[in-house]
Motif scaffolding. Structure first.
Motif, PDB file in Angstrom:
ATOM      1  N   LEU A 297       0.730  -1.205   0.031  1.00 57.08           N
ATOM      2  CA  LEU A 297       0.120  -0.085   0.016  1.00 57.08           C
ATOM      3  C   LEU A 297       0.970   1.314   0.063  1.00 57.08           C
ATOM      4  O   LEU A 297       0.604   2.172  -0.724  1.00 57.08           O
ATOM      5  CB  LEU A 297      -0.764  -0.237   1.127  1.00 57.08           C
ATOM      6  N   GLU A 298       2.080   1.312   1.017  1.00 58.34           N
ATOM      7  CA  GLU A 298       2.900   2.523   0.662  1.00 58.34           C
ATOM      8  C   GLU A 298       3.492   2.557  -0.643  1.00 58.34           C
ATOM      9  O   GLU A 298       3.871   3.655  -0.775  1.00 58.34           O
ATOM     10  CB  GLU A 298       4.023   2.105   1.883  1.00 58.34           C
ATOM     11  N   TRP A 299       3.909   1.240  -0.856  1.00 60.64           N
ATOM     12  CA  TRP A 299       4.741   1.343  -2.497  1.00 60.64           C
ATOM     13  C   TRP A 299       3.863   1.951  -3.390  1.00 60.64           C
ATOM     14  O   TRP A 299       4.345   2.921  -4.261  1.00 60.64           O
ATOM     15  CB  TRP A 299       5.142   0.133  -2.678  1.00 60.64           C
ATOM     16  N   PHE A 300       2.479   1.667  -3.505  1.00 54.38           N
ATOM     17  CA  PHE A 300       1.497   2.160  -4.469  1.00 54.38           C
ATOM     18  C   PHE A 300       1.294   3.641  -4.341  1.00 54.38           C
ATOM     19  O   PHE A 300       1.163   4.427  -5.217  1.00 54.38           O
ATOM     20  CB  PHE A 300       0.213   1.601  -4.412  1.00 54.38           C
ATOM     21  N   ALA A 301       1.225   3.995  -2.941  1.00 53.69           N
ATOM     22  CA  ALA A 301       1.227   5.694  -2.635  1.00 53.69           C
ATOM     23  C   ALA A 301       2.509   6.325  -3.069  1.00 53.69           C
ATOM     24  O   ALA A 301       2.308   7.379  -3.643  1.00 53.69           O
ATOM     25  CB  ALA A 301       0.902   5.645  -1.259  1.00 53.69           C
ATOM     26  N   TRP A 302       3.727   5.821  -2.682  1.00 50.58           N
ATOM     27  CA  TRP A 302       4.878   6.376  -3.250  1.00 50.58           C
ATOM     28  C   TRP A 302       4.885   6.327  -4.862  1.00 50.58           C
ATOM     29  O   TRP A 302       5.223   7.843  -5.240  1.00 50.58           O
ATOM     30  CB  TRP A 302       6.122   5.401  -2.921  1.00 50.58           C
ATOM     31  N   LEU A 311      -9.180   1.848  -3.318  1.00 49.80           N
ATOM     32  CA  LEU A 311      -9.749   0.864  -3.252  1.00 49.80           C
ATOM     33  C   LEU A 311      -9.424   0.079  -1.978  1.00 49.80           C
ATOM     34  O   LEU A 311     -10.356  -0.935  -1.283  1.00 49.80           O
ATOM     35  CB  LEU A 311      -9.368  -0.025  -4.596  1.00 49.80           C
ATOM     36  N   TYR A 312      -8.117  -0.002  -1.383  1.00 48.44           N
ATOM     37  CA  TYR A 312      -7.785  -0.660  -0.074  1.00 48.44           C
ATOM     38  C   TYR A 312      -8.732  -0.021   0.835  1.00 48.44           C
ATOM     39  O   TYR A 312      -9.086  -0.831   1.857  1.00 48.44           O
ATOM     40  CB  TYR A 312      -6.462  -0.229   0.043  1.00 48.44           C
ATOM     41  N   TYR A 313      -8.908   1.240   1.060  1.00 48.46           N
ATOM     42  CA  TYR A 313      -9.651   1.835   2.205  1.00 48.46           C
ATOM     43  C   TYR A 313     -11.145   1.385   1.763  1.00 48.46           C
ATOM     44  O   TYR A 313     -11.623   1.067   3.297  1.00 48.46           O
ATOM     45  CB  TYR A 313      -9.694   3.552   1.813  1.00 48.46           C
TER      46      TYR A 313
END
Length: 326
Positions: A297-302, A311-313
């Motif tokens: 999730l952090e990587w996709f945000a980066w 979508l995760y949320y």
């Protein structure tokens, strides 16, 4: 006194009776109870007094202190620390409650293992049910510090019994005026501890009653508080351990801003995530203290793939945790 229990009080009239009753019913004797009225405007103090009447044997061990003005949770904890006399300190939030054998078990385990700090599992308690929150076990204070920085171990104040001398000898206080992230302070006693011990049982009920909206006005102040508290912990770590924890400090910064990805789908929160500690992003994939899912999730945000973050949320936060587990 074997243990000093510090309980800040502010706007908890719905919960304080249950909290105080659970503390009065502790099986451990020689416990000092310090209630700090942080200028609460409701009936919390009256309810406190009503509950205490039912436990006259505890009366001489109870201190009720008052702030003339509301100073915030960290300041209330500090007020309690200043007058505490127990061998160990236990912090309890006044909207939560504890199992009757919590203090006795933790205290006896501390003595048995000659531990400066003892921590345990806890319950995340909702209106109708609760989740058992398992904590990891570590043999040395440094391992625990790394785990807290990385996110594998929670630095909550209320599932830990800490020797009072750790606060005193090392001038450890809570960050008055900077409430958001104030529990990061609990990393500091571990930095100075010699021996620690884990008890694999849950005693503390952390009551989750309000998911709360993270408004723009609050978020700006919260972010400033968080940055202050992160810098405070980082300074102590570097003074004590030099550059040996550079990687873990980067993990700590990633964990600090992680909630911005799961508190909603507001694009401003995503912008704040991107602008907060950007140098730490290159360490995302190295943080094996957290789950692969969280790292992704952090990587996709980066990489600014915000559609995946949204979508995760909706799937994980709103449906799985908001509907199935609640």
């Amino acid at each position: 006194m074997k243990v000093s229990v510090i309980v800040p009080i502010y706007k908890v009239e719905r919960f304080i009776a249950r909290c105080v009753t659970s503390l009065m019913k502790q099986t451990l004797q020689d416990v000092e109870y310090i209630f700090v009225d942080d200028a609460t405007p409701d009936q919390s103090l009256s309810i406190l007094q009503e509950v205490l009447v039912a436990y006259p044997e505890r009366k001489k061990y109870v201190k009720i202190l008052h702030h003339k003005d509301n100073q915030g949770l960290p300041a209330a904890r500090n007020t309690g620390l200043e007058v505490s006399e127990g061998e160990y300190i236990f912090h309890c939030d006044s909207d939560d409650y504890v199992e009757p054998d919590m203090l006795e078990t933790l205290y006896n385990e501390a003595l048995k293992n000659n531990a400066d700090i003892v921590w345990c599992d806890w319950f995340l308690t909702f209106g109708q049910n609760e989740r058992y929150m398992k904590q990891p076990n570590y043999n040395t204070p440094l391992e625990a510090v790394k785990a807290m920085l990385g996110g594998a171990m929670k630095f909550n104040v209320w599932n830990k019994l800490v020797k009072r001398e750790l606060y005193q000898k090392n001038a450890i206080t809570f960050p008055a005026g900077f409430s958001m992230g104030e529990d990061m302070t609990m990393i500091l006693p571990f930095v100075f501890a010699k021996k620690i011990h884990y008890v694999p049982k849950a005693f503390y009920h952390y009551v989750k009653t309000n998911s709360g909206a993270y408004t723009q006005n609050h978020s700006e102040r919260h972010l400033k508080d968080l940055q202050y508290n992160v810098a405070r912990v980082e300074m102590t770590l570097r003074q004590r351990l030099g550059a040996s924890l550079d990687k873990e400090i980067a993990f700590f910064k990633l964990e600090t801003k992680f909630p911005l990805l799961i508190m909603g789908t507001n694009s401003q929160q995503y912008t704040q995530w991107s602008e907060l500690y950007p140098d730490a992003n290159e360490f995302i994939c190295q943080n094996t203290y957290i789950s692969f899912r969280s790292r992704m999730l952090e990587w996709f945000a980066w990489k600014k793939q915000w559609w995946i973050v949204r979508l995760y949320y909706w799937v994980i936060i709103k449906f799985v945790y908001g509907v199935i587990y609640k």
